[in-house]
Scaffold this motif. Structure first.
Motif, PDB file in Angstrom:
ATOM      1  N   ARG A 845      -1.692 -10.026   5.621  1.00 33.99           N
ATOM      2  CA  ARG A 845      -3.070  -9.499   5.478  1.00 33.99           C
ATOM      3  C   ARG A 845      -3.065  -8.303   4.763  1.00 33.99           C
ATOM      4  N   GLN A 846      -2.016  -7.437   4.939  1.00 30.37           N
ATOM      5  CA  GLN A 846      -1.976  -5.992   4.376  1.00 30.37           C
ATOM      6  C   GLN A 846      -1.657  -6.360   2.945  1.00 30.37           C
ATOM      7  N   PHE A 847      -0.751  -7.252   2.626  1.00 24.66           N
ATOM      8  CA  PHE A 847      -0.356  -7.569   1.182  1.00 24.66           C
ATOM      9  C   PHE A 847      -1.362  -7.997   0.227  1.00 24.66           C
ATOM     10  N   CYS A 848      -2.284  -9.019   1.046  1.00 27.72           N
ATOM     11  CA  CYS A 848      -3.700  -9.489   0.380  1.00 27.72           C
ATOM     12  C   CYS A 848      -4.492  -8.459   0.151  1.00 27.72           C
ATOM     13  N   ARG A 849      -4.974  -7.597   1.026  1.00 31.04           N
ATOM     14  CA  ARG A 849      -6.073  -6.501   0.806  1.00 31.04           C
ATOM     15  C   ARG A 849      -5.533  -5.336  -0.019  1.00 31.04           C
ATOM     16  N   ALA A 850      -4.002  -4.941   0.241  1.00 29.00           N
ATOM     17  CA  ALA A 850      -3.550  -3.819  -0.574  1.00 29.00           C
ATOM     18  C   ALA A 850      -3.688  -4.163  -1.894  1.00 29.00           C
ATOM     19  N   TYR A 851      -3.137  -5.320  -2.243  1.00 28.37           N
ATOM     20  CA  TYR A 851      -2.912  -5.749  -3.698  1.00 28.37           C
ATOM     21  C   TYR A 851      -4.005  -6.761  -4.274  1.00 28.37           C
TER      22      TYR A 851
END
Length: 893
Positions: A845-851
């Protein structure tokens, strides 16, 4: 905030042997202020003692100035409103006093003094709007709303102004960041002036609220992705310990609308309410001119991606969730007007005074001075006034401030300011008032710690551990660790135990292993407690001991490196070692052993300090490049990827007792282009075993350590593309300028024209690009492919970790289980693999929203390739993977 500083400088002057006349001249320049500057300063400093008592005096002082310079007065108001928003009601009261005609005035014709100031103030507001300075524009609207209640501004014109902001919400393709800021401008203006506006036009008020609500309903999915409490089971469930900014604003507006904005009169200071009504025959309300909110500024550089979109990164594209730590009897409820206004005011102070954290802390602690009586509990020992006791609020100031700071610190996917700013604010608060702020900080830490197992987002948990460690380092690393001793019975991968390990690791980075060890209870110092490493973080040279395999070979390489032999000599020696190892043992991977010996020997040379590490790498760059290309071991096309993986494995093995150094070495290897970001991503997923795995045989899963490696690789790839884009844009601009200058110099010369000659046609052939630009474009294209490859490999890695597939060599059997409602309620019985899988979902989830800004540029190709094998899968994990991706890639609102 100090707007003037007096530098006496006597001691320095004497040491520098400066002449006295020079010193006195400069001192007079500092102290001398024009009447206009003094007037502006008086307005800015309004309320330093008692704002209510100062208002008539400042108003009289302004009127007595002759000649009156309206721009200077207006500038004072603009600075005060936009840099000291907690004073806005009092600035409105001051302007209300100036709006009246002066007493005993003989000439009352022409606009009133207050109207002249407002006309000039409006010019400043229009400038803020033209620059899309949203915070300043929103605070000016606060000012206009208070003036509307004071009858200085007409209600109809304020309604028109607020409606111009809701028009932004209907723009085609409006970004969330723009829409959110415009909606807040309209919503907060309505909160303050709604009582007057609804009596003027109830339908207009309803339209404004409906427009904000309609837009907010279109972004419900994106809110699910940035909740501070990670919810993998239901996208529509509300959170008890966090709230979204626009949601709370709408909740407040609906409640106010249903009560005809009755709370507006009791939630804001209104010092102007005691003044007599304006005389309509001499003072008419000011009508705000109509405005049009300028469009977003989109910089196109002509460098598009495969998706045909501009690749510029846009921030602030996500809803903002604020973590709540205390109940509404301790801190304000942001879903009420009083609570929302308090949090909004504190956030504005934190944002504005980011340049001076000490001043920010002072203003935060003095904030009750600008609120209604009874908003916060009085200081210990201070008498309680009847109106304070009857307010029904009496919140704790320190807990409110800490909750607000941490709420801003935990906003996902990234904070508005650097993390250290929020951490330093809390530190300064503790230094300013340790007896009152200290307990609030302790309670906050305990609340956050207890929420770790209740779904606290993994990146929020990482920031929590970082703050905890830095805060402890500022106060002697003193914490009541014995409170958490019972949690040692939890499984090793439980979020609480993971937090202990990470916090201790961060503390050691800020101090020393032995010092941190002594701060822990004896039971936590034990090796089987897995709270702190038994050995001090440091290098672990695999070939150090004489009994180690290949010890002699490694020592021979070390001797060459210590003797600063040339890279060619070391390469030749490694080739001879390869033949020696092959003859002694043909069953081992000789290529990997040779690379490991070379890399670990080189790192051993540079293990003493960062400067030693950089010197060693730079001296032997040819050696590292030869190793990475397979020049020493392996010459096939696929050998290069294998060789780079061996280099990373050797580096990770050498620094296995110091994870921070693994990250640093990987970064340096990417910086010197020994390995590519894609190589680091591939290595990370290949070796990912999750947090706390002792055997490394569990299913693929990621912990905070692996995420740091991924983040470092992705940031490196993205940063290179950004630098290359800027270089191409600069070269293109330079060429265009040179071409325009050459064309101007080669203009038509009338004296040389032949009367009977035919006019020469203009050359329409495309301009030839310079070699520098051609090279830059090639580099940009190459780096863009590398960026896309790194993002694609990361997405593939998460799919392999979380989507069970028959083609996967090591499928994760828990990927679908941990996201079910039943499993979540049974999390007390989860094994370590299940907790590791849950954390891996969090990092996805962090990968998707941060990038997300980068992923959207390649949404067409990345999603198609990565999700091909699970496209038709009905497994809940596959569906959740795709759903999360669609939201981040902008393919689902």
């Amino acid at each position: 905030m100090s707007y003037e500083r007096q530098n006496h400088g006597g001691g320095n002057r004497r040491r520098r042997k400066e002449p006295d006349y020079d010193y006195h001249d400069r001192r007079q320049e500092v102290l001398f202020e024009t009447p206009e500057q003094k007037l502006r300063t008086a307005i800015i400093k309004l309320g330093e003692v008692d704002a209510v008592e100062e208002l008539p005096r400042v108003a009289r002082h302004i009127r007595e100035q002759t000649p009156v310079v309206v721009p200077a007065i207006s500038e004072g108001f603009r600075i005060g409103v936009t840099e000291q928003p907690y004073k806005i009601p009092y600035y409105a009261a001051l302007l209300r006093l100036l709006h009246d005609p002066p007493p005993l005035a003989e000439d009352t014709e022409g606009p009133s003094f207050g109207k002249q100031i407002l006309e000039d103030f409006w010019k400043g507001f229009q400038a803020f709007l033209d620059k899309l300075a949203w915070r300043e524009a929103r605070l000016c609207i606060h000012f206009f709303a208070h003036l509307t209640i004071a009858k200085v501004i007409s209600a109809e014109s304020l309604i028109s102004l607020l409606q111009s902001f809701t028009t932004v919400l209907d723009e085609f393709g409006v970004s969330y960041g723009r829409a959110k800021k415009a909606a807040l401008c309209a919503a907060e203006g309505l909160m303050i002036g709604g009582s007057i506006l609804k009596s003027s036009s109830a339908s207009s008020v309803t339209e404004i609220i409906s427009a904000i609500q309609a837009y907010n309903d279109t972004v419900s999915s994106s809110k699910w992705l940035v909740q501070s409490t990670m919810n993998l089971r239901s996208e529509n469930s509300s959170l008890e310990n966090a709230d979204e900014l626009l949601d709370t604003a709408l909740t407040v507006l609906h409640a106010l609308d249903s009560s005809d904005f009755a709370d507006s009169w009791t939630s804001f200071p209104q010092p102007y309410s005691d003044y007599a009504d304006l005389d309509p025959t001499t003072s008419t309300p000011f009508h705000l001119p109509s405005v049009l909110v300028p469009p977003e500024i989109i910089e196109l550089d002509g460098l598009s991606t495969d998706a045909g979109e501009d690749a510029q990164v846009k921030k602030e594209e996500w809803p903002e969730y604020f973590q709540r730590l205390f109940d509404t009897t301790v801190t304000p409820d942001p879903t009420t007007l009083s609570g929302y206004s308090v949090r909004s005011a504190l956030l504005d102070i934190i944002d504005i005074f980011e340049v001076n954290r000490k001043e920010c802390v002072r203003l935060l602690m003095e904030y009750p001075k600008w609120t209604l009586p009874g908003t916060f509990k009085p200081k210990p020992g201070a008498p309680i006034k009847p109106e304070e006791e009857a307010s029904g609020r009496n919140w704790q100031l320190e807990s409110t401030i800490i909750e607000t700071i941490l709420g801003a610190f935990f906003v996902l996917p990234e904070t508005a300011h650097k993390s250290i700013y929020y951490i330093s604010l809390i530190t300064e608060l503790c230094k300013l008032s340790p007896s009152t702020v200290g307990p609030a900080v302790g309670k906050s830490i305990r609340r956050l710690y207890n929420s770790l197992a209740d779904g606290l987002d993994v990146d929020v948990a990482r920031r929590f551990a970082e703050w905890f460690a830095v805060h402890m380092s500022n106060f002697g690393f003193q914490w009541v660790w014995k409170e958490w001793i019972p949690d040692l019975s939890l499984t090793l991968q439980h979020p609480k135990r993971a937090f202990m390990r990470r916090a201790i690791e961060f503390e050691i980075r800020l101090s020393y292993h032995d010092r941190i060890l002594k701060t822990l209870p004896p039971v936590m110092q034990e090796e089987d407690a897995y709270v702190i490493a038994v050995q001090t973080p440091g290098p672990d040279f695999e070939y150090e001991e004489p009994t180690s395999p290949h010890h002699d070979a490694a020592q021979s390489v070390l001797n060459l490196l210590r003797g600063r032999s040339k890279a060619d000599e070391v390469i030749a020696h490694l080739d001879s070692l390869k033949n020696t190892i092959e003859s002694s043992d043909g069953s081992v991977n000789v290529d990997a052993i040779v690379r490991s010996i070379a890399v670990q020997s080189l790192l051993n040379i540079g293990a003493r300090s960062f400067s030693h590490l950089l010197n060693a790498i730079e001296r032997y760059l040819p050696l590292l490049r030869s190793l990475a290309s397979g020049g020493i071991a392996g010459t096939s096309a696929g050998g290069s990827a294998e060789a780079k993986g061996d280099i990373l494995t050797a580096a990770a093995a050498f620094w296995k007792r110091n994870k921070q150094m693994v990250n640093i070495v990987f970064d340096k290897l990417m910086q010197y282009q020994i390995v590519d970001p894609t190589d680091v991503v591939a290595w990370t997923f290949t070796n990912a075993a999750g947090d706390g795995h002792l055997s490394g045989t569990g299913p693929l899963s990621l912990s905070a350590f692996e995420w740091d490696l991924l983040k470092g690789a992705l940031d490196k790839a993205n940063g290179r593309v950004m630098i290359a884009r800027r270089k191409v844009a600069a070269l293109r601009k330079e060429e265009d300028d040179n071409r325009a200058k050459a064309k101007a110099r080669g203009g038509v010369d009338v004296s040389s024209m032949e009367v009977d000659g035919d006019a020469k046609p203009e050359d329409d052939s495309p301009a030839v690009e310079s070699p520098a630009l051609v090279t830059a474009l090639k580099a940009f294209a190459s780096l863009t492919r590398e960026q896309k490859a790194a993002l694609s490999r990361t997405l593939d890695g998460f799919v392999s970790c979380l989507a069970p597939s028959p083609s996967d060599l090591n499928p994760n059997p828990h990927a679908s289980i941990v996201i079910t409602e039943k499993a979540w309620h049974n999390r007390a019985n989860w094994s370590g693999d299940e907790w590791n899988t849950w954390e891996t979902w969090g990092w996805y989830r962090q990968f998707c929203r941060a990038y997300s800004p980068y992923l959207r540029n390649y949404a067409t190709t990345l999603g198609t390739v990565s999700f091909a094998k699970i496209e038709s899968s009905s497994d809940p994990a596959a569906q959740l993977l795709r759903r999360t991706w669609n939201i981040a890639a902008g393919q689902e609102s």
